[in-house]
Design an enzyme around this catalytic site. Structure first.
Site, PDB file in Angstrom:
ATOM      1  N   GLU A 248       0.880  -1.168   0.000  1.00 44.16           N
ATOM      2  CA  GLU A 248       0.000   0.000   0.000  1.00 44.16           C
ATOM      3  C   GLU A 248       0.916   1.215   0.000  1.00 44.16           C
ATOM      4  O   GLU A 248       1.530   1.526   1.010  1.00 44.16           O
ATOM      5  CB  GLU A 248      -0.899  -0.068   1.221  1.00 44.16           C
ATOM      6  CG  GLU A 248      -2.175   0.690   1.031  1.00 44.16           C
ATOM      7  CD  GLU A 248      -2.032   2.145   1.411  1.00 44.16           C
ATOM      8  OE1 GLU A 248      -1.596   2.957   0.546  1.00 44.16           O
ATOM      9  OE2 GLU A 248      -2.338   2.469   2.569  1.00 44.16           O
ATOM     10  N   CYS A 282      -2.335   8.443   2.810  1.00 43.92           N
ATOM     11  CA  CYS A 282      -2.065   7.784   1.526  1.00 43.92           C
ATOM     12  C   CYS A 282      -3.169   8.077   0.534  1.00 43.92           C
ATOM     13  O   CYS A 282      -2.924   8.264  -0.644  1.00 43.92           O
ATOM     14  CB  CYS A 282      -1.895   6.291   1.727  1.00 43.92           C
ATOM     15  SG  CYS A 282      -3.117   5.574   2.818  1.00 43.92           S
TER      16      CYS A 282
HETATM   17  P1  NAI Z   1       8.976   4.939   4.583  1.00 38.81           P
HETATM   18  O1  NAI Z   1       8.432   4.169   3.434  1.00 38.81           O
HETATM   19  O2  NAI Z   1      10.447   5.110   4.704  1.00 38.81           O
HETATM   20  O3  NAI Z   1       8.471   4.260   5.967  1.00 38.81           O
HETATM   21  C1  NAI Z   1       7.375   3.360   6.084  1.00 38.81           C
HETATM   22  C2  NAI Z   1       7.778   2.200   6.975  1.00 38.81           C
HETATM   23  O4  NAI Z   1       8.823   1.466   6.340  1.00 38.81           O
HETATM   24  C3  NAI Z   1       8.330   2.591   8.358  1.00 38.81           C
HETATM   25  O5  NAI Z   1       7.889   1.652   9.321  1.00 38.81           O
HETATM   26  C4  NAI Z   1       9.829   2.482   8.164  1.00 38.81           C
HETATM   27  O6  NAI Z   1      10.514   2.206   9.359  1.00 38.81           O
HETATM   28  C5  NAI Z   1       9.912   1.303   7.226  1.00 38.81           C
HETATM   29  N1  NAI Z   1      11.169   1.260   6.458  1.00 38.81           N
HETATM   30  C6  NAI Z   1      11.926   2.306   6.028  1.00 38.81           C
HETATM   31  N2  NAI Z   1      13.012   1.857   5.381  1.00 38.81           N
HETATM   32  C7  NAI Z   1      12.959   0.504   5.390  1.00 38.81           C
HETATM   33  C8  NAI Z   1      13.784  -0.530   4.866  1.00 38.81           C
HETATM   34  N3  NAI Z   1      14.908  -0.264   4.204  1.00 38.81           N
HETATM   35  N4  NAI Z   1      13.396  -1.800   5.051  1.00 38.81           N
HETATM   36  C9  NAI Z   1      12.258  -2.098   5.692  1.00 38.81           C
HETATM   37  N5  NAI Z   1      11.434  -1.173   6.217  1.00 38.81           N
HETATM   38  C10 NAI Z   1      11.771   0.113   6.064  1.00 38.81           C
HETATM   39  O7  NAI Z   1       8.246   6.345   4.598  1.00 38.81           O
HETATM   40  P2  NAI Z   1       8.788   7.728   5.244  1.00 38.81           P
HETATM   41  O8  NAI Z   1      10.261   7.855   5.081  1.00 38.81           O
HETATM   42  O9  NAI Z   1       8.243   7.807   6.597  1.00 38.81           O
HETATM   43  O10 NAI Z   1       8.037   8.789   4.309  1.00 38.81           O
HETATM   44  C11 NAI Z   1       8.538   9.115   3.015  1.00 38.81           C
HETATM   45  C12 NAI Z   1       7.412   9.293   2.031  1.00 38.81           C
HETATM   46  O11 NAI Z   1       6.709   8.069   1.872  1.00 38.81           O
HETATM   47  C13 NAI Z   1       6.338  10.282   2.441  1.00 38.81           C
HETATM   48  O12 NAI Z   1       6.668  11.582   2.122  1.00 38.81           O
HETATM   49  C14 NAI Z   1       5.142   9.794   1.664  1.00 38.81           C
HETATM   50  O13 NAI Z   1       5.172  10.303   0.354  1.00 38.81           O
HETATM   51  C15 NAI Z   1       5.330   8.293   1.620  1.00 38.81           C
HETATM   52  N6  NAI Z   1       4.522   7.606   2.637  1.00 38.81           N
HETATM   53  C16 NAI Z   1       3.375   6.979   2.278  1.00 38.81           C
HETATM   54  C17 NAI Z   1       2.580   6.393   3.230  1.00 38.81           C
HETATM   55  C18 NAI Z   1       1.307   5.728   2.888  1.00 38.81           C
HETATM   56  O14 NAI Z   1       0.393   5.746   3.690  1.00 38.81           O
HETATM   57  N7  NAI Z   1       1.202   5.070   1.762  1.00 38.81           N
HETATM   58  C19 NAI Z   1       2.924   6.434   4.644  1.00 38.81           C
HETATM   59  C20 NAI Z   1       4.182   7.054   4.932  1.00 38.81           C
HETATM   60  C21 NAI Z   1       4.924   7.628   3.948  1.00 38.81           C
END
Ligand code: NAI
Ligand code: MG
Length: 480
Positions: A248, A282
């Site tokens: 997602e 999202c």
């Molecule tokens: P992210 O994708 O880095 O974080 C989401 C989750 O993935 C967190 O639990 C994080 O600890 C984990 N994660 C991060 N790097 C990882 C890795 N290498 N391996 C496994 N798990 C990992 O999102 P972030 O940095 O918080 O936000 C960046 C952008 O992502 C936002 O600006 C937004 O555009 C998007 N985003 C989209 C979301 C949605 O609901 N679809 C939610 C959060 C962010």
């Protein structure tokens, strides 16, 4: 006091004793210190989850009993709603009333899927005389879940509840930016009689705990919510172990508005869809596609709303709280600058609030970018902040083309009194959900949710989500 990991029904420190600080985005101050899960902890949690499944105390329990425990969790969430909402508001920054709604939605997930636990049925398949063929939907096993910081308790419940209903065990890794209510959820589940190891909660860093979990050979399924970039990376890790994933990954969802719509109701719906949770959603309606004849009227209504919204600390229950972090705030600021350079016009907001009392928090004003054209970066990229890109169109075909000119496809909203126009667009827009004269349906626990294109694949919410947490066994019997 340090918040501990939850592994195998007990709390524990990280294997190396490391911790990290969690910040209140309204003030920039430290909210809590939390154990930082390591690779060793991930391994312990996956083993605990497998042990729970081996002990048969969950998947092997009478399904109705599983459902009763889940409904008890729903009740406990409701009883503790105020405490949980306040914690969510401090951790994530969202206005208290939105945090309260999130807790109710989380409770609703446990209620909905608690009611489903004893209704996960298979089929009989006619093969002719002398055969009985039937299918059984067995739990897929250990579900790894990596969630973001924008709706921790809601998204935590959204993945954990259907997995539990199906008889799976879960290892949940909340986001480092907002892990608190996921930990409470794990504690509450144990207090409600959940056997140890069925739900494990491992706060930690993405590249460390998240990657160790996604690449662990002991998981049987992975549900990920977050950025496209990290989604692709974790899907590759899971692929090495032939582990199926649900992705997602957000969106750039359009609200498509025609001049014949009820423009007051539309303005409210459009504003909510982008400014809820400061746009960090999202499924945020982050593109407004408006019929040119209605452009000026609607933009005036939106501008009036944006300018009167109260921005402030989440727990003061404003109309809009802060952005989650300094880094995310800078991303938002940068996108608005990019939009201006591309030729967009700021109709409201466009900067941090001037109120000095908000200076330490990560606040940004509700922002309207007008005169956006469909190929600008601010119309194509997910900003994940309170910034609406406004694009005018002249006819229905153009509206559909613009709506679909996106790498994303999560949600579309359509606002019109003409049912024929609405149905035509609903059938042609390439998104996993479509809303007509409404947007979001208050959590939409019952409705399948997920993306087309780079918004991801697989479906969460509703009965369709069970497909991810079950595997089908076909049994063919020959009898004389
Ligand atoms: P992210 O994708 O880095 O974080 C989401 C989750 O993935 C967190 O639990 C994080 O600890 C984990 N994660 C991060 N790097 C990882 C890795 N290498 N391996 C496994 N798990 C990992 O999102 P972030 O940095 O918080 O936000 C960046 C952008 O992502 C936002 O600006 C937004 O555009 C998007 N985003 C989209 C979301 C949605 O609901 N679809 C939610 C959060 C962010
Ligand atoms: Mg990241």
């Amino acid at each position: 006091m340090t918040e501990q990991l939850i592994i195998g029904g007990t709390t524990s420190a990280a294997s190396d004793g490391a911790t990290f600080d969690v910040y209140d985005p309204s003030s920039g101050g430290v909210l809590a210190t939390v154990a930082k899960a390591t690779k060793v902890d991930v391994d312990r949690a996956v083993t605990a989850a497998h042990n729970a499944l081996e002990a048969n105390a969950w998947g092997g329990a009478p399904p109705a009993e599983r459902g009763r425990i889940m409904i008890r969790i729903a009740q406990a969430l409701r009883e503790r709603a105020e405490e949980l909402a306040t914690l969510e508001s401090r951790d994530n920054g969202k206005p208290l009333k939105q945090a309260r709604a999130d807790v109710q939605v989380a409770a609703r997930y446990f209620e909905f899927f608690g009611g489903v636990a004893d209704k996960i049925m298979g089929n009989t398949i006619p093969l002719g005389p002398g055969f009985l063929d039937y299918t059984v939907r067995e739990p897929i096993g250990v579900s790894a879940q990596i969630i973001p910081w924008n709706y921790p308790i809601q998204i935590g419940a959204r993945g954990v509840a259907p997995a539990m209903a199906a008889g799976c065990a879960v290892v949940l890794k909340p986001a480092e930016d907002a892990p608190m209510t996921a930990l409470r959820l794990g504690q509450i589940a144990l207090e409600c009689g959940l056997p140890p190891g069925v739900v494990n909660v491992l706060p930690g860093m993405g590249p460390e705990a998240g990657a160790a979990l996604a690449s662990h050979p002991g998981i049987n399924q992975l549900t990920f919510t977050g950025s496209v970039e990290v989604g692709i990376a974790v899907a590759k890790m899971a692929a090495d172990n032939v582990v199926p994933v649900v992705m997602e990954l957000g969106g750039k969802s359009p609200n498509i508005v025609f001049a014949d719509a009820d423009l007051d109701a539309t303005a409210q719906g459009v504003a909510n869809a982008i400014f809820q949770n400061a746009g960090q959603t999202c499924s945020a309606g982050s593109r407004l596609l408006v019929e040119r004849k209605a452009h000026d009227v609607l933009v005036t209504k939106l501008t009036d709303r944006a300018k009167t919204m109260r921005v402030g600390p989440g727990v003061s229950d404003p109309d809009m709280g802060p952005i989650i972090s300094k880094r995310q705030l800078e991303t938002v600021e940068n996108y608005v600058k990019i939009g201006e350079k591309e030729g967009a016009k700021i109709a409201a907001g466009g900067s941090r609030p001037s109120d000095a009392s908000l200076g330490k928090g990560y606040f940004y004003q509700p922002t309207l970018l007008d005169r956006v054209s469909p190929d600008m970066r601010v119309a194509q990229e997910e900003i994940f902040g309170p910034v609406l890109a406004i694009i005018a169109f002249d006819d229905l075909e153009e509206a559909i083309a613009i709506a679909n000119r996106s790498q994303y496809g999560l949600v579309a909203g359509i606002w019109t009194r003409d049912i024929n126009k609405a149905m035509m667009i609903a059938s042609r827009v390439k998104t996993g959900q479509v809303y007509i004269n409404t947007y979001g349906a208050g959590g939409g626990v019952e409705l399948p949710f997920g993306g087309y294109k780079k918004s991801g694949y697989g479906r969460e919410k509703g009965l369709d989500s069970l497909a991810s947490y079950t595997q089908i066994k076909n049994v063919c019997v020959r009898f004389a």
